[in-house]
Design a protein around this motif. Structure first.
Motif, PDB file in Angstrom:
ATOM      1  N   LYS A 197      15.905  23.930 116.672  1.00 18.87           N
ATOM      2  CA  LYS A 197      17.264  23.693 116.168  1.00 18.87           C
ATOM      3  C   LYS A 197      17.252  23.047 114.792  1.00 18.87           C
ATOM      4  CE  LYS A 197      20.518  22.300 118.880  1.00 18.87           C
ATOM      5  NZ  LYS A 197      21.325  21.535 119.866  1.00 18.87           N
ATOM      6  N   TRP A 198      16.214  22.243 114.488  1.00 14.35           N
ATOM      7  CA  TRP A 198      16.203  21.535 113.210  1.00 14.35           C
ATOM      8  C   TRP A 198      16.197  22.494 112.024  1.00 14.35           C
ATOM      9  CZ3 TRP A 198      12.210  22.694 110.024  1.00 14.35           C
ATOM     10  CH2 TRP A 198      11.008  23.099 110.587  1.00 14.35           C
ATOM     11  N   MET A 199      15.699  23.704 112.207  1.00 15.79           N
ATOM     12  CA  MET A 199      15.700  24.676 111.112  1.00 15.79           C
ATOM     13  C   MET A 199      17.124  25.044 110.706  1.00 15.79           C
ATOM     14  SD  MET A 199      12.502  27.216 112.097  1.00 15.79           S
ATOM     15  CE  MET A 199      12.858  28.265 110.680  1.00 15.79           C
ATOM     16  N   PHE A 200      17.981  25.219 111.699  1.00 15.83           N
ATOM     17  CA  PHE A 200      19.376  25.555 111.410  1.00 15.83           C
ATOM     18  C   PHE A 200      20.162  24.325 110.957  1.00 15.83           C
ATOM     19  CE2 PHE A 200      17.965  28.687 114.604  1.00 15.83           C
ATOM     20  CZ  PHE A 200      18.147  29.848 113.865  1.00 15.83           C
ATOM     21  N   SER A 201      19.713  23.138 111.362  1.00 10.88           N
ATOM     22  CA  SER A 201      20.384  21.907 110.931  1.00 10.88           C
ATOM     23  C   SER A 201      20.115  21.620 109.461  1.00 10.88           C
ATOM     24  CB  SER A 201      19.915  20.719 111.794  1.00 10.88           C
ATOM     25  OG  SER A 201      20.219  20.929 113.153  1.00 10.88           O
ATOM     26  N   ILE A 202      18.872  21.843 109.035  1.00  9.61           N
ATOM     27  CA  ILE A 202      18.507  21.603 107.645  1.00  9.61           C
ATOM     28  C   ILE A 202      19.186  22.607 106.722  1.00  9.61           C
ATOM     29  CG2 ILE A 202      16.584  21.651 106.007  1.00  9.61           C
ATOM     30  CD1 ILE A 202      14.807  20.543 108.198  1.00  9.61           C
ATOM     31  N   PHE A 203      19.242  23.866 107.157  1.00 11.14           N
ATOM     32  CA  PHE A 203      19.821  24.923 106.319  1.00 11.14           C
ATOM     33  C   PHE A 203      20.756  25.783 107.179  1.00 11.14           C
ATOM     34  CE2 PHE A 203      19.395  29.126 104.071  1.00 11.14           C
ATOM     35  CZ  PHE A 203      20.042  28.738 102.902  1.00 11.14           C
ATOM     36  N   PRO A 204      22.017  25.343 107.361  1.00  9.86           N
ATOM     37  CA  PRO A 204      22.962  26.041 108.251  1.00  9.86           C
ATOM     38  C   PRO A 204      23.138  27.534 107.978  1.00  9.86           C
ATOM     39  CG  PRO A 204      23.821  23.899 107.638  1.00  9.86           C
ATOM     40  CD  PRO A 204      22.593  24.101 106.814  1.00  9.86           C
ATOM     41  N   TYR A 253      21.062  30.315 123.400  1.00 11.08           N
ATOM     42  CA  TYR A 253      20.018  29.760 122.545  1.00 11.08           C
ATOM     43  C   TYR A 253      19.711  28.316 122.934  1.00 11.08           C
ATOM     44  CZ  TYR A 253      18.060  27.572 118.341  1.00 11.08           C
ATOM     45  OH  TYR A 253      17.294  26.834 117.471  1.00 11.08           O
ATOM     46  N   GLU A 254      20.740  27.505 123.096  1.00 11.27           N
ATOM     47  CA  GLU A 254      20.545  26.098 123.426  1.00 11.27           C
ATOM     48  C   GLU A 254      19.982  25.916 124.841  1.00 11.27           C
ATOM     49  OE1 GLU A 254      24.157  24.035 122.716  1.00 11.27           O
ATOM     50  OE2 GLU A 254      24.147  24.400 120.543  1.00 11.27           O
ATOM     51  N   LYS A 255      20.475  26.706 125.794  1.00  8.38           N
ATOM     52  CA  LYS A 255      19.966  26.602 127.166  1.00  8.38           C
ATOM     53  C   LYS A 255      18.491  26.992 127.246  1.00  8.38           C
ATOM     54  CE  LYS A 255      24.218  27.242 129.860  1.00  8.38           C
ATOM     55  NZ  LYS A 255      24.916  28.098 130.853  1.00  8.38           N
ATOM     56  N   SER A 256      18.116  28.017 126.482  1.00 10.21           N
ATOM     57  CA  SER A 256      16.721  28.461 126.501  1.00 10.21           C
ATOM     58  C   SER A 256      15.804  27.410 125.902  1.00 10.21           C
ATOM     59  CB  SER A 256      16.582  29.781 125.734  1.00 10.21           C
ATOM     60  OG  SER A 256      17.380  30.795 126.309  1.00 10.21           O
ATOM     61  N   LEU A 257      16.253  26.760 124.829  1.00  9.54           N
ATOM     62  CA  LEU A 257      15.445  25.715 124.203  1.00  9.54           C
ATOM     63  C   LEU A 257      15.247  24.516 125.126  1.00  9.54           C
ATOM     64  CD1 LEU A 257      16.519  25.439 120.446  1.00  9.54           C
ATOM     65  CD2 LEU A 257      14.319  26.184 121.354  1.00  9.54           C
ATOM     66  N   GLU A 258      16.259  24.229 125.921  1.00  7.24           N
ATOM     67  CA  GLU A 258      16.210  23.058 126.797  1.00  7.24           C
ATOM     68  C   GLU A 258      15.467  23.316 128.097  1.00  7.24           C
ATOM     69  OE1 GLU A 258      20.300  22.155 127.330  1.00  7.24           O
ATOM     70  OE2 GLU A 258      20.603  21.441 125.269  1.00  7.24           O
ATOM     71  N   ARG A 259      15.184  24.558 128.401  1.00  2.66           N
ATOM     72  CA  ARG A 259      14.561  24.897 129.677  1.00  2.66           C
ATOM     73  C   ARG A 259      13.133  24.367 129.750  1.00  2.66           C
ATOM     74  NH1 ARG A 259      15.083  30.705 132.718  1.00  2.66           N
ATOM     75  NH2 ARG A 259      14.181  30.042 134.690  1.00  2.66           N
ATOM     76  N   GLU A 260      12.811  23.672 130.831  1.00  2.42           N
ATOM     77  CA  GLU A 260      11.486  23.093 131.009  1.00  2.42           C
ATOM     78  C   GLU A 260      10.563  24.052 131.754  1.00  2.42           C
ATOM     79  OE1 GLU A 260      11.998  19.386 132.971  1.00  2.42           O
ATOM     80  OE2 GLU A 260      12.956  18.402 131.247  1.00  2.42           O
TER      81      GLU A 260
END
Length: 526
Positions: A230-237, A282-289
């Protein structure tokens, strides 16, 4: 195959099998000869020989993504879809290298026909800028509308449905298309290359970097796990409009009428075809353990070349019973390297995941080959690896851990030497208890492999063979572990203790496992 195959669906060299590579042999041989054996040094062209290096790099690049994707989806962390992959998908996607063959043919013919391709400089910044602009504009724009056209029922049924037969995508799903469809894609992708060649701004770097970019984005986007942080999209929306994610494209394979873009979603946003659940998935997939299984089967590598037959190795080899292939001798540097690594360092890794109704199953492999189990100085290392795996399983709350060859359930015999086989009467049934089949010394006897059973249809995500066993056949030790979990048995088998075999046999039949049929005399002589 598409539901209603259109013209130019089949690849021109489909009937050649693995002999298709011979089509590139004259070109590759000529490029090597002209570069290393040519007497006129001024005529030696690195651009010509670079084609072969580039094609080999593409093969390695694809295989790296395939292995990584299968490993990550087996573990479960960041997995996007839980649906299974079966043998039909593996068979459908086994010819992923066809498009690399086509790439080679086009590059070689293009080099021989156009002098603009000769003696290219290594680097030109203007060519790289033009390539980037041409891709962002014409290539992405034309692809978007061509892709939408492919989803019209006429073209979809004749061509694009073949690609969408794979709901759960793997990296090589990206290049599984009918021949005519791939040709159109290549015409689009060659736009930046042709423009830079005929404007005199092309370089090895611009062509090579663009080709790597196409492969990287294509393979990454078809993984069934999310890996873009996610930080990639946060740095450069604005990046969300310039780069898609695996979950973004996964929705296209499940929803069909959204997320048409090639690699840059900006055209989906511009024309209103972005799936509304893209950000959520996207967010659910990133959070999946990582997944915690109910049953683990602990096994180990067998022969040195078995690494290529693992599900994480060559998918097409893993989907067939283990057999030696002559071309694997060409891989001996990698085989030797992997063998040396297991002598020095290793850690148990996840090989495969399966689902039996609601029971989650994983196979873990100890990175040690069978021959290493007979080496005294390797015993402590192997014992430590087994102990670590058992402790890890206990910490994760795993219900059952079956120990492969150490599990005593249903061991019905041992392998015999050649001399012992010759002493047996005609019609003898040789049934080994190990995973290694008995070497066939008799033509008048029957040979069984490891005690095993056929798994029921509802046993999911079965797309590889277990050593020498046929498809959808599982050895008894793995089935025993599954039955322990299904039945809730608490007995542990240690030392001379053996579980009630009759009880296990009845439970296996009740849960849908079926015995293998008696091999015919013809099969025994094969």
């Amino acid at each position: 195959m598409a539901t209603k195959p259109g013209i130019l669906t089949e690849w021109p060299w489909a009937s050649l099998g693995n002999f298709k590579y011979l089509l590139l042999a004259p070109f590759a041989g000529h490029s090597i000869y002209s570069f290393f054996m040519g007497k006129d040094e001024s005529r030696r062209d690195i651009s010509y020989i670079f084609i072969l290096v580039y094609l080999l790099m593409r093969m390695v690049h694809h295989q790296m993504w395939i292995s990584l994707s299968r490993y990550r989806t087996a573990k479960g962390d960041n997995r996007i879809l839980d649906r299974s992959i079966e043998f039909d998908q593996v068979d459908r996607e086994r010819n992923w290298d066809d498009q690399i063959m086509l790439n080679g043919v086009v590059f070689y013919i293009g080099y021989l026909m156009f002098t603009q391709t000769h003696h290219l400089p290594l680097w030109r910044i203007d060519g790289i800028i033009i390539t980037a602009l041409m891709h962002t504009g014409p290539v992405e724009f034309l692809y978007y509308w061509f892709h939408r056209a492919l989803h019209h029922h006429f073209l979809y049924s004749r061509y694009h449905s073949h690609h969408h037969s794979s709901i759960v995508t793997q990296p090589h799903t990206a290049v599984i298309h009918p021949f005519a469809e791939i040709v159109i894609y290549y015409l689009l992708f060659f736009i930046p290359i042709v423009v830079t060649l005929f404007t005199g701004t092309s370089s090895i770097a611009s062509i090579g970097a663009y080709a790597i970019y196409l492969d990287f984005m294509n393979l990454m986007g078809h993984c069934n796990f999310e890996l873009i942080p996610k930080w990639m999209f946060s740095i450069f929306p604005p990046l969300k409009y310039l780069m898609y994610t695996p979950s973004f494209h996964s929705l296209h394979h499940t929803q069909f009428r959204t997320n048409y873009s090639l690699y840059m979603p900006m055209y989906d946003y511009l024309y209103g075809t972005v799936d509304k659940s893209s950000d959520t998935l996207y967010e659910k997939s990133l959070e999946r353990e990582a997944e915690s299984p109910d049953v683990v089967h602990l096994t180990h590598l067998t022969t040195p070349e078995s690494i290529y037959h693992l599900r994480l190795g060559f998918a097409s080899l893993a989907s067939k019973p283990h057999a030696s292939k002559w071309y694997l001798w060409l891989m001996w540097p990698i085989t030797l390297w992997s063998f040396l690594i297991t002598w020095i360092y290793g850690h148990t890794f996840v090989v495969e995941r399966n689902l039996f109704r609601n029971l989650k199953i994983q196979t873990w492999a100890i990175p040690k080959y069978s021959i290493q189990y007979f080496m005294r100085w390797q015993r402590d290392t192997i014992n430590n690896l087994i102990e670590e795996a058992i402790m890890e399983a206990d910490q994760k709350g795993i219900k059952v851990l079956s120990l492969g060859l150490l599990n005593q359930i249903w061991l019905v015999g041992d392998g015999l030497s050649k001399d012992e086989q010759l002493k047996a009467p005609k019609g003898t049934l040789f049934i080994p208890f190990s995973q290694f089949p008995t070497r066939k010394a008799r033509k008048d006897c029957f040979y069984f492999t490891t005690p095993a059973m056929t798994v029921p249809k509802h046993f999911e995500n079965v797309d590889s063979c277990e050593n020498w066993l046929p498809r959808r056949v599982m050895n008894a030790s793995r089935i025993a572990g599954i039955l322990h979990a299904l039945e809730g048995w608490n007995e542990n088998e240690c030392g001379n203790m053996t579980f009630d075999i009759e009880k296990v046999w009845k439970a296996s039949l009740q849960h849908g496992f079926s015995p293998l049929t008696m091999p015919s005399a013809t099969e025994s002589k094969a």
